[in-house]
Write a protein that holds these residues in place. Structure first.
Motif, mmCIF file in Angstrom:
data_model
loop_
_atom_site.group_PDB
_atom_site.id
_atom_site.type_symbol
_atom_site.label_atom_id
_atom_site.label_comp_id
_atom_site.label_asym_id
_atom_site.label_seq_id
_atom_site.Cartn_x
_atom_site.Cartn_y
_atom_site.Cartn_z
ATOM 1 N N ALA A 1 -0.136 0.033 -0.550
ATOM 2 C CA ALA A 1 -0.975 0.604 0.504
ATOM 3 C C ALA A 1 -0.577 0.073 1.877
ATOM 4 C CB ALA A 1 -2.439 0.301 0.230
ATOM 5 N N GLU A 2 -0.098 -1.161 1.921
ATOM 6 C CA GLU A 2 0.321 -1.766 3.183
ATOM 7 C C GLU A 2 1.700 -1.272 3.609
ATOM 8 O OE1 GLU A 2 0.231 -5.952 2.525
ATOM 9 O OE2 GLU A 2 -1.892 -5.995 1.968
ATOM 10 N N LEU A 3 2.571 -1.012 2.624
ATOM 11 C CA LEU A 3 3.966 -0.693 2.912
ATOM 12 C C LEU A 3 4.194 0.791 3.187
ATOM 13 C CD1 LEU A 3 6.779 -2.112 3.008
ATOM 14 C CD2 LEU A 3 7.027 -1.531 0.578
ATOM 15 N N ALA A 4 3.487 1.657 2.478
ATOM 16 C CA ALA A 4 3.709 3.102 2.594
ATOM 17 C C ALA A 4 3.219 3.621 3.941
ATOM 18 C CB ALA A 4 2.996 3.831 1.459
ATOM 19 N N ASP A 5 3.818 4.727 4.386
ATOM 20 C CA ASP A 5 3.369 5.362 5.630
ATOM 21 C C ASP A 5 1.949 5.893 5.506
ATOM 22 O OD1 ASP A 5 5.843 4.994 7.024
ATOM 23 O OD2 ASP A 5 6.688 6.650 5.858
ATOM 24 N N HIS A 6 1.635 6.425 4.325
ATOM 25 C CA HIS A 6 0.303 6.955 4.048
ATOM 26 C C HIS A 6 -0.098 6.512 2.645
ATOM 27 C CE1 HIS A 6 0.825 9.608 7.545
ATOM 28 N NE2 HIS A 6 2.044 9.825 7.076
ATOM 29 N N ALA A 7 -1.355 6.114 2.476
ATOM 30 C CA ALA A 7 -1.818 5.645 1.169
ATOM 31 C C ALA A 7 -3.102 6.356 0.770
ATOM 32 C CB ALA A 7 -2.038 4.136 1.193
ATOM 33 N N LEU A 8 -3.138 6.816 -0.476
ATOM 34 C CA LEU A 8 -4.349 7.359 -1.086
ATOM 35 C C LEU A 8 -4.736 6.395 -2.196
ATOM 36 C CD1 LEU A 8 -3.290 11.129 -1.288
ATOM 37 C CD2 LEU A 8 -4.698 10.024 0.468
ATOM 38 N N VAL A 9 -5.895 5.771 -2.050
ATOM 39 C CA VAL A 9 -6.263 4.648 -2.907
ATOM 40 C C VAL A 9 -7.472 4.986 -3.772
ATOM 41 C CG1 VAL A 9 -6.914 2.215 -2.972
ATOM 42 C CG2 VAL A 9 -5.398 3.045 -1.163
ATOM 43 N N ALA A 10 -7.316 4.801 -5.080
ATOM 44 C CA ALA A 10 -8.447 4.832 -6.012
ATOM 45 C C ALA A 10 -8.899 3.383 -6.178
ATOM 46 C CB ALA A 10 -8.024 5.433 -7.353
ATOM 47 N N ASP A 11 -9.970 3.018 -5.498
ATOM 48 C CA ASP A 11 -10.330 1.610 -5.329
ATOM 49 C C ASP A 11 -11.204 1.094 -6.465
ATOM 50 O OD1 ASP A 11 -10.582 -0.890 -4.331
ATOM 51 O OD2 ASP A 11 -11.728 -0.350 -2.556
ATOM 52 N N LEU A 12 -10.573 0.896 -7.630
ATOM 53 C CA LEU A 12 -11.271 0.331 -8.783
ATOM 54 C C LEU A 12 -10.250 -0.327 -9.699
ATOM 55 C CD1 LEU A 12 -14.274 0.397 -9.961
ATOM 56 C CD2 LEU A 12 -13.373 2.090 -11.571
ATOM 57 N N ARG A 13 -10.661 -1.394 -10.345
ATOM 58 C CA ARG A 13 -9.780 -2.079 -11.288
ATOM 59 C C ARG A 13 -9.968 -1.504 -12.694
ATOM 60 N NH1 ARG A 13 -6.993 -6.543 -10.026
ATOM 61 N NH2 ARG A 13 -6.893 -7.005 -12.252
ATOM 62 N N ASN A 14 -9.451 -0.303 -12.898
ATOM 63 C CA ASN A 14 -9.463 0.327 -14.214
ATOM 64 C C ASN A 14 -8.302 1.317 -14.241
ATOM 65 O OD1 ASN A 14 -10.082 2.590 -16.161
ATOM 66 N ND2 ASN A 14 -11.734 1.179 -16.698
ATOM 67 N N MET A 15 -7.276 1.011 -15.010
ATOM 68 C CA MET A 15 -6.043 1.781 -14.935
ATOM 69 C C MET A 15 -6.227 3.232 -15.343
ATOM 70 S SD MET A 15 -2.986 1.585 -13.854
ATOM 71 C CE MET A 15 -2.713 -0.190 -13.726
ATOM 72 N N GLN A 16 -7.048 3.484 -16.366
ATOM 73 C CA GLN A 16 -7.224 4.865 -16.816
ATOM 74 C C GLN A 16 -7.904 5.712 -15.740
ATOM 75 O OE1 GLN A 16 -7.766 2.118 -19.083
ATOM 76 N NE2 GLN A 16 -5.616 2.666 -19.445
ATOM 77 N N LEU A 17 -8.935 5.164 -15.124
ATOM 78 C CA LEU A 17 -9.617 5.902 -14.061
ATOM 79 C C LEU A 17 -8.714 6.098 -12.849
ATOM 80 C CD1 LEU A 17 -13.086 4.207 -14.479
ATOM 81 C CD2 LEU A 17 -12.699 6.673 -14.577
ATOM 82 N N VAL A 18 -7.934 5.084 -12.512
ATOM 83 C CA VAL A 18 -6.990 5.202 -11.398
ATOM 84 C C VAL A 18 -5.970 6.300 -11.689
ATOM 85 C CG1 VAL A 18 -5.089 4.036 -10.204
ATOM 86 C CG2 VAL A 18 -7.267 2.846 -10.544
ATOM 87 N N GLU A 19 -5.418 6.307 -12.893
ATOM 88 C CA GLU A 19 -4.437 7.333 -13.241
ATOM 89 C C GLU A 19 -5.057 8.722 -13.248
ATOM 90 O OE1 GLU A 19 -1.392 4.563 -15.905
ATOM 91 O OE2 GLU A 19 -2.734 5.963 -16.920
ATOM 92 N N ASP A 20 -6.319 8.821 -13.670
ATOM 93 C CA ASP A 20 -7.019 10.109 -13.595
ATOM 94 C C ASP A 20 -7.064 10.613 -12.152
ATOM 95 O OD1 ASP A 20 -7.605 9.998 -16.326
ATOM 96 O OD2 ASP A 20 -9.622 9.211 -16.025
ATOM 97 N N ILE A 21 -7.457 9.735 -11.241
ATOM 98 C CA ILE A 21 -7.562 10.109 -9.835
ATOM 99 C C ILE A 21 -6.210 10.532 -9.276
ATOM 100 C CG2 ILE A 21 -8.040 9.235 -7.506
ATOM 101 C CD1 ILE A 21 -10.547 9.835 -9.111
ATOM 102 N N HIS A 22 -5.159 9.797 -9.638
ATOM 103 C CA HIS A 22 -3.828 10.138 -9.130
ATOM 104 C C HIS A 22 -3.388 11.522 -9.594
ATOM 105 C CE1 HIS A 22 -2.702 5.645 -8.379
ATOM 106 N NE2 HIS A 22 -3.559 6.126 -7.503
#
Length: 202
Positions: free
Chosen positions: A160-181
């Motif tokens: 998120a710091e390095l990319a020009d633009h970041a879309l963040v799913a702000d939770l510590r749960n990989m399955q939910l994060v991957e769903d959002i992505h």
């Protein structure tokens, strides 16, 4: 810090309901303005005959592969003009060669130097936001003047710091994060397709 699980104390129906609730919460946190900005960048990329490149590990790698089908095949079918789209996860031989001959952190960066040009777009996907090989690919994008878009979870991490633009799913749960992505990728594809077809305005 451990992952945040849905409710495990009240049986399966409550677990399922809480999973859906957390997924809905994550979706409501996504900035529609930020997603629209990324969609604008993708439309400009297609209009100007530039490339779209994806990368990610594991489930994120599968998302990368999936989205090539949508952005390459379907944009051609619906728009009548090719979109050069590639996923850096899709050649096992190249991945193994870069990992074996250099280091696993170079498996995407080595390929990115071949595919990325100025003003192309790299969509870099990392659930943790801290995958070294994904971060190295973003650095290559910066070197060549390409635009980097980070799909991140777990608070965003270094991506998120390095990319020009970041879309963040702000939770510590990989399955939910991957769903959002995956949902975000499908939204971006759908916006691009419908703008190309002329049924959606900017």
């Amino acid at each position: 810090m451990s992952d945040i699980l849905p409710d495990t104390g009240h049986g399966t129906p409550a677990y399922v309901a809480d999973y859906i609730s957390k997924l809905t919460m994550l979706l409501t946190q996504i900035s529609t303005e930020q997603v629209s900005l990324v969609a604008d960048l993708l439309f400009d990329c297609w209009q100007n005959n530039r490339r779209l490149v994806f990368c990610g590990n594991g489930g994120s790698g599968a998302t990368s592969t999936h989205m090539v089908c949508d952005f390459q095949k379907n944009i051609w079918l619906d728009g009548g003009k090719p979109f050069e789209v590639v996923s850096l996860t899709d050649s096992p031989a190249l991945l193994l060669a870069w990992a074996n001959d250099t280091d696993f952190s170079n498996v995407f960066a080595g390929q990115a130097r071949t595919w990325l040009r100025k003003d192309d777009i790299l969509i870099a996907i990392s659930g943790s936001g801290n995958s070294p090989n994904v971060l190295e690919a973003v650095k290559v994008a910066q070197e060549v003047g390409a635009i980097s878009i980070g799909l991140c979870g777990y608070g965003g991490g270094k991506l998120a710091e390095l990319a020009d633009h970041a879309l963040v799913a702000d939770l510590r749960n990989m399955q939910l994060v991957e769903d959002i992505h995956m949902i975000l990728c499908h939204i971006l594809f759908s916006v691009l397709r419908d703008r190309i077809k002329g049924i959606l305005s900017a």
